[in-house]
Design a protein around this motif. Structure first.
Motif, PDB file in Angstrom:
ATOM      1  N   LEU A 139       0.818  -1.221   0.000  1.00  0.00           N
ATOM      2  CA  LEU A 139       0.000   0.000   0.000  1.00  0.00           C
ATOM      3  C   LEU A 139       0.849   1.266   0.000  1.00  0.00           C
ATOM      4  O   LEU A 139       0.427   2.302  -0.485  1.00  0.00           O
ATOM      5  CB  LEU A 139      -0.947   0.006   1.191  1.00  0.00           C
ATOM      6  CG  LEU A 139      -2.006  -1.096   1.182  1.00  0.00           C
ATOM      7  CD1 LEU A 139      -2.771  -1.118   2.494  1.00  0.00           C
ATOM      8  CD2 LEU A 139      -2.955  -0.896   0.021  1.00  0.00           C
ATOM      9  N   LEU A 140       2.055   1.174   0.573  1.00  0.00           N
ATOM     10  CA  LEU A 140       2.989   2.297   0.585  1.00  0.00           C
ATOM     11  C   LEU A 140       4.256   1.891  -0.151  1.00  0.00           C
ATOM     12  O   LEU A 140       4.596   0.706  -0.219  1.00  0.00           O
ATOM     13  CB  LEU A 140       3.365   2.692   2.017  1.00  0.00           C
ATOM     14  CG  LEU A 140       2.280   3.176   2.953  1.00  0.00           C
ATOM     15  CD1 LEU A 140       2.874   3.549   4.312  1.00  0.00           C
ATOM     16  CD2 LEU A 140       1.534   4.361   2.376  1.00  0.00           C
ATOM     17  N   VAL A 141       4.927   2.876  -0.698  1.00  0.00           N
ATOM     18  CA  VAL A 141       6.253   2.672  -1.275  1.00  0.00           C
ATOM     19  C   VAL A 141       7.204   3.611  -0.555  1.00  0.00           C
ATOM     20  O   VAL A 141       6.801   4.668  -0.047  1.00  0.00           O
ATOM     21  CB  VAL A 141       6.278   2.928  -2.800  1.00  0.00           C
ATOM     22  CG1 VAL A 141       5.489   1.863  -3.528  1.00  0.00           C
ATOM     23  CG2 VAL A 141       5.772   4.311  -3.148  1.00  0.00           C
ATOM     24  N   SER A 142       8.467   3.202  -0.493  1.00  0.00           N
ATOM     25  CA  SER A 142       9.460   4.053   0.165  1.00  0.00           C
ATOM     26  C   SER A 142      10.606   4.318  -0.792  1.00  0.00           C
ATOM     27  O   SER A 142      10.858   3.548  -1.716  1.00  0.00           O
ATOM     28  CB  SER A 142       9.967   3.396   1.451  1.00  0.00           C
ATOM     29  OG  SER A 142      10.647   2.191   1.153  1.00  0.00           O
TER      30      SER A 142
ATOM     31  N   LYS B 122       5.232   7.074   0.715  1.00  0.00           N
ATOM     32  CA  LYS B 122       4.048   7.652   0.080  1.00  0.00           C
ATOM     33  C   LYS B 122       3.139   6.511  -0.362  1.00  0.00           C
ATOM     34  O   LYS B 122       3.557   5.354  -0.426  1.00  0.00           O
ATOM     35  CB  LYS B 122       4.411   8.564  -1.089  1.00  0.00           C
ATOM     36  CG  LYS B 122       4.999   7.865  -2.289  1.00  0.00           C
ATOM     37  CD  LYS B 122       5.260   8.858  -3.403  1.00  0.00           C
ATOM     38  CE  LYS B 122       5.656   8.109  -4.665  1.00  0.00           C
ATOM     39  NZ  LYS B 122       5.714   8.980  -5.806  1.00  0.00           N
ATOM     40  N   ALA B 123       1.893   6.849  -0.678  1.00  0.00           N
ATOM     41  CA  ALA B 123       0.927   5.846  -1.133  1.00  0.00           C
ATOM     42  C   ALA B 123       1.391   5.274  -2.467  1.00  0.00           C
ATOM     43  O   ALA B 123       1.926   5.985  -3.319  1.00  0.00           O
ATOM     44  CB  ALA B 123      -0.458   6.459  -1.275  1.00  0.00           C
TER      45      ALA B 123
ATOM     46  N   PRO C 268      -3.506  -2.170  -6.778  1.00  0.00           N
ATOM     47  CA  PRO C 268      -4.852  -2.383  -7.334  1.00  0.00           C
ATOM     48  C   PRO C 268      -5.981  -1.770  -6.501  1.00  0.00           C
ATOM     49  O   PRO C 268      -7.037  -1.454  -7.052  1.00  0.00           O
ATOM     50  CB  PRO C 268      -4.994  -3.909  -7.370  1.00  0.00           C
ATOM     51  CG  PRO C 268      -3.659  -4.473  -7.109  1.00  0.00           C
ATOM     52  CD  PRO C 268      -2.788  -3.409  -6.561  1.00  0.00           C
ATOM     53  N   PHE C 269      -5.759  -1.585  -5.202  1.00  0.00           N
ATOM     54  CA  PHE C 269      -6.799  -1.026  -4.346  1.00  0.00           C
ATOM     55  C   PHE C 269      -6.583   0.450  -4.026  1.00  0.00           C
ATOM     56  O   PHE C 269      -7.254   1.002  -3.158  1.00  0.00           O
ATOM     57  CB  PHE C 269      -6.921  -1.812  -3.036  1.00  0.00           C
ATOM     58  CG  PHE C 269      -7.418  -3.208  -3.225  1.00  0.00           C
ATOM     59  CD1 PHE C 269      -8.569  -3.464  -3.942  1.00  0.00           C
ATOM     60  CD2 PHE C 269      -6.721  -4.278  -2.692  1.00  0.00           C
ATOM     61  CE1 PHE C 269      -9.030  -4.753  -4.123  1.00  0.00           C
ATOM     62  CE2 PHE C 269      -7.173  -5.571  -2.860  1.00  0.00           C
ATOM     63  CZ  PHE C 269      -8.325  -5.817  -3.580  1.00  0.00           C
TER      64      PHE C 269
END
Length: 168
Positions: A53-56, A66-67, A72-73
């Motif tokens: 859900l998050l990436v760094s 951040k998101a 997909p959701f």
């Protein structure tokens, strides 16, 4: 609604922060903003990152989160957060009933992804129904327990920093 699906208050704060609009943050600033320990924020950041859900991204010695817009959701979570905050319904009602709204902005804490309890808006247009505005401010507080602070401008000054939610 979100608190019945997600049991961690820190996770809810992170979801609100990152999915209310394009926003990023790093561990220490998030812990300070949420008045939480860095460890509790780190645990939830790791869980949300592992779930995709998050990436760094490393920026020097700092890891920025951040998101993940490619998840997909992503849109579903963004919509759920918006509904939780009550902003989508609020903006739609105000824009439809206020008169000739040219643009509507959400500014302040909500534009930064912070649920402070007060939604600050700027409406740009002429001949707006100020009587209806007072009515909707009261109703909004009753429904979503958030105060609405609205400023009305005749023309767009062009330098408003926030989220444009309606515009021609």
């Amino acid at each position: 609604m979100l608190d019945s699906l997600v049991t961690s208050k820190t996770r809810i704060k992170l979801l609100l922060k990152f999915f209310s609009h394009a926003n990023s943050g790093y561990l220490r600033s998030l812990a300070k903003e949420f008045d939480e320990s860095t460890n509790s924020v780190r645990v939830e950041l790791n869980r949300l990152t592992e779930a995709g859900l998050l990436v760094s991204q490393d920026e020097g010695k700092t890891k920025m989160y951040k998101a993940n817009e490619g998840h997909p959701f992503f849109n579903e979570i963004k919509n759920m957060v918006s509904k939780f905050l009550g902003l989508d319904d609020l903006m739609e009602r105000i824009v439809k009933r206020m008169g000739k709204v040219d643009k509507a902005y959400i500014v302040g804490d909500y534009a930064k992804g912070i649920d402070s309890g007060t939604v600050q808006m700027i409406l740009i247009g002429k001949e707006l129904d100020k009587e209806y505005l007072e009515f909707i401010k009261e109703k909004t507080y009753e429904k979503v327990q958030r105060k609405v602070d609205v400023s009305i401008l005749d023309t767009d000054p062009g330098d408003i920093q926030g989220i444009l939610v309606y515009g021609k």
